[in-house]
Design an enzyme around this catalytic site. Structure first.
Site, PDB file in Angstrom:
ATOM      1  N   LYS A 108      36.701  60.417  41.138  1.00  0.00           N
ATOM      2  CA  LYS A 108      35.786  60.925  40.108  1.00  0.00           C
ATOM      3  C   LYS A 108      35.799  62.445  39.999  1.00  0.00           C
ATOM      4  O   LYS A 108      35.559  62.985  38.934  1.00  0.00           O
ATOM      5  CB  LYS A 108      34.365  60.436  40.388  1.00  0.00           C
ATOM      6  CG  LYS A 108      34.171  58.974  40.127  1.00  0.00           C
ATOM      7  CD  LYS A 108      32.688  58.673  39.931  1.00  0.00           C
ATOM      8  CE  LYS A 108      32.437  57.206  39.704  1.00  0.00           C
ATOM      9  NZ  LYS A 108      30.998  56.894  39.726  1.00  0.00           N
ATOM     10  N   LYS A 191      38.418  46.696  35.404  1.00  0.00           N
ATOM     11  CA  LYS A 191      37.234  45.868  35.661  1.00  0.00           C
ATOM     12  C   LYS A 191      36.174  46.173  34.601  1.00  0.00           C
ATOM     13  O   LYS A 191      36.165  47.262  34.019  1.00  0.00           O
ATOM     14  CB  LYS A 191      36.690  46.103  37.077  1.00  0.00           C
ATOM     15  CG  LYS A 191      36.059  47.450  37.297  1.00  0.00           C
ATOM     16  CD  LYS A 191      35.189  47.458  38.569  1.00  0.00           C
ATOM     17  CE  LYS A 191      34.381  48.738  38.621  1.00  0.00           C
ATOM     18  NZ  LYS A 191      33.317  48.761  39.584  1.00  0.00           N
ATOM     19  N   LYS A 194      30.080  49.519  33.544  1.00  0.00           N
ATOM     20  CA  LYS A 194      28.914  49.984  32.771  1.00  0.00           C
ATOM     21  C   LYS A 194      29.219  51.218  31.947  1.00  0.00           C
ATOM     22  O   LYS A 194      28.721  51.418  30.873  1.00  0.00           O
ATOM     23  CB  LYS A 194      27.792  50.416  33.727  1.00  0.00           C
ATOM     24  CG  LYS A 194      27.085  49.328  34.431  1.00  0.00           C
ATOM     25  CD  LYS A 194      25.846  49.937  35.085  1.00  0.00           C
ATOM     26  CE  LYS A 194      25.584  49.354  36.448  1.00  0.00           C
ATOM     27  NZ  LYS A 194      26.036  50.183  37.551  1.00  0.00           N
TER      28      LYS A 194
HETATM   29  P1  AMP Z   1      28.201  49.309  39.717  1.00  0.00           P
HETATM   30  O1  AMP Z   1      28.155  48.795  38.300  1.00  0.00           O
HETATM   31  O2  AMP Z   1      29.541  49.866  40.062  1.00  0.00           O
HETATM   32  O3  AMP Z   1      27.030  50.177  40.060  1.00  0.00           O
HETATM   33  O4  AMP Z   1      28.066  48.036  40.663  1.00  0.00           O
HETATM   34  C1  AMP Z   1      26.877  47.361  40.940  1.00  0.00           C
HETATM   35  C2  AMP Z   1      27.215  46.025  41.595  1.00  0.00           C
HETATM   36  O5  AMP Z   1      27.894  45.180  40.664  1.00  0.00           O
HETATM   37  C3  AMP Z   1      28.147  46.150  42.808  1.00  0.00           C
HETATM   38  O6  AMP Z   1      27.756  45.232  43.811  1.00  0.00           O
HETATM   39  C4  AMP Z   1      29.498  45.817  42.249  1.00  0.00           C
HETATM   40  O7  AMP Z   1      30.377  45.265  43.209  1.00  0.00           O
HETATM   41  C5  AMP Z   1      29.169  44.793  41.167  1.00  0.00           C
HETATM   42  N1  AMP Z   1      30.137  44.907  40.071  1.00  0.00           N
HETATM   43  C6  AMP Z   1      30.323  45.973  39.261  1.00  0.00           C
HETATM   44  N2  AMP Z   1      31.268  45.725  38.341  1.00  0.00           N
HETATM   45  C7  AMP Z   1      31.708  44.462  38.572  1.00  0.00           C
HETATM   46  C8  AMP Z   1      32.681  43.624  37.958  1.00  0.00           C
HETATM   47  N3  AMP Z   1      33.379  44.023  36.892  1.00  0.00           N
HETATM   48  N4  AMP Z   1      32.877  42.388  38.471  1.00  0.00           N
HETATM   49  C9  AMP Z   1      32.157  41.961  39.539  1.00  0.00           C
HETATM   50  N5  AMP Z   1      31.227  42.688  40.158  1.00  0.00           N
HETATM   51  C10 AMP Z   1      30.997  43.929  39.691  1.00  0.00           C
END
Ligand code: AMP
Ligand code: TRP
Length: 323
Positions: A108, A191, A194
């Protein structure tokens, strides 16, 4: 045994967050587990204050609507004094090189040459260690991208304990059995994220049913005519099968057999997802419509989490020779 995990309101919660994290927390959580909205973590890159506040509230509502007990949730910044204090103790336990070699920081901090990376981006894994160690968590369910940060929390807990005295539980990362990553529907090499700049391939938990149908219809399916589960050759199709399988509680291979065409598969994915998300969406919206009630849950969560961490913070400050 306490499990703890957090989710950052850097955007709206999407299907990857829900299937990969939130739904598991709701299903597998036990009494005493804690799940929180890590709003302080959303400040490491440029952000909009009012939007952050609104998203934190929305995400708290989604956690509860997903079935996590109201007495298991809190918002991180409600504990900013405690977490901030512990972060400083842990920053003074962490070597600069340890923080600087975190993969996420390296990725990042190099993305935008025009905007200097914030110090908060460097120290954010230490803040995460403070989240974990303050609450005395034994297990931290996270995606594989966060394992390295939990390793850092382990290292800092051990180091603090051996330098100053036993105060912290040494946590352990637990990564989901099937490390399924929901992928972006428009670009299955990425992936679902958000903060994706283009939301065409991201289904948000609060998307209306018609929006879900539209996004699924437009999903990339790799153009091969065989409807088989082959994640390496057909990642777009595999993604749809994985989403459907997760909604139906089956394996992707099992669901692949049932559909004669991409169109029929896409219809099935859309309808299954709409049904899966319906109670979460309506539950979130009704919690957001009664802010007093939501704020009450939030305030009680903050008191509970603060009280839980208080003695650990006080012991750590005393052992560190301050406070
Ligand atoms: P984040 O959106 O990166 O803050 O992730 C929050 C939680 O959601 C974490 O436990 C990640 O592992 C899970 N997560 C985020 N994106 C994905 C995705 N595309 N598929 C599965 N799990 C996800
Ligand atoms: N950094 C995590 C993420 O982006 C969220 C998080 C913050 C977290 N603090 C935590 C996860 C403590 C587990 C434990 O996904």
């Amino acid at each position: 045994m306490t499990r703890l995990s957090g989710i950052t309101p850097s955007g709206h919660a999407h299907v990857g967050n829900y299937l990969g994290a939130i739904r598991r927390w709701a299903r597998e959580g036990a009494q005493g587990d804690l799940y929180f909205v890590s709003d302080l973590h959303a400040m490491t890159t440029a952000y909009h204050p009012q939007r952050l506040r609104a998203r934190a509230r929305e995400l708290l509502a989604t956690l509860i609507a997903s079935g996590i007990e109201p007495n298991q949730v809190f918002v991180q910044s409600d504990l900013i004094r405690e977490i901030g204090a512990l972060t400083w103790l842990l920053e003074c336990t962490c070597a600069y090189g340890e923080a600087a070699r975190m993969t996420q920081f390296k990725e990042k901090s190099g993305t935008d040459g025009k905007i200097a990376a914030r110090v908060g981006l460097l120290t954010y894994p230490v803040l995460m260690a403070a989240d974990i160690l303050l609450q005395g968590a034994d297990e931290v369910p996270v995606g594989d991208d966060q394992e390295q940060h939990v390793e850092l929390a382990r290292a800092l807990a051990r180091r603090f304990n051996s330098t100053h005295g036993e105060v912290f539980t040494v946590p352990r990362a637990v990564t989901p059995r099937a490390a399924a990553r929901v992928r972006d529907l428009a670009d299955p090499t990425r992936k679902m994220d958000k903060s994706a700049t283009d939301a065409a391939g991201v289904i948000f938990v609060l998307d209306e049913p018609d929006m879900v149908r539209r996004k699924i219809k437009r999903a990339v399916t790799d153009g091969l005519e065989r409807l088989e589960y082959r994640p390496d050759d057909q990642p777009g199709l595999a993604n749809l099968l994985e989403i459907l399988a997760a909604c139906l509680g089956k394996s992707p291979r099992e669901v692949a057999d049932g559909y004669p065409s991409y169109d029929s598969l896409k219809d099935a994915v859309a309808e299954a997802l709409i049904e899966e998300l319906r109670p979460i969406r309506t539950g979130t919206l009704s919690l957001l419509a009664d802010i007093d009630h939501l704020d009450k849950i939030r305030a009680e969560g903050a008191i509970r989490a603060r009280e839980r961490g208080q003695h650990r913070l006080e012991s750590a400050l005393r052992l560190a020779g301050v406070g």
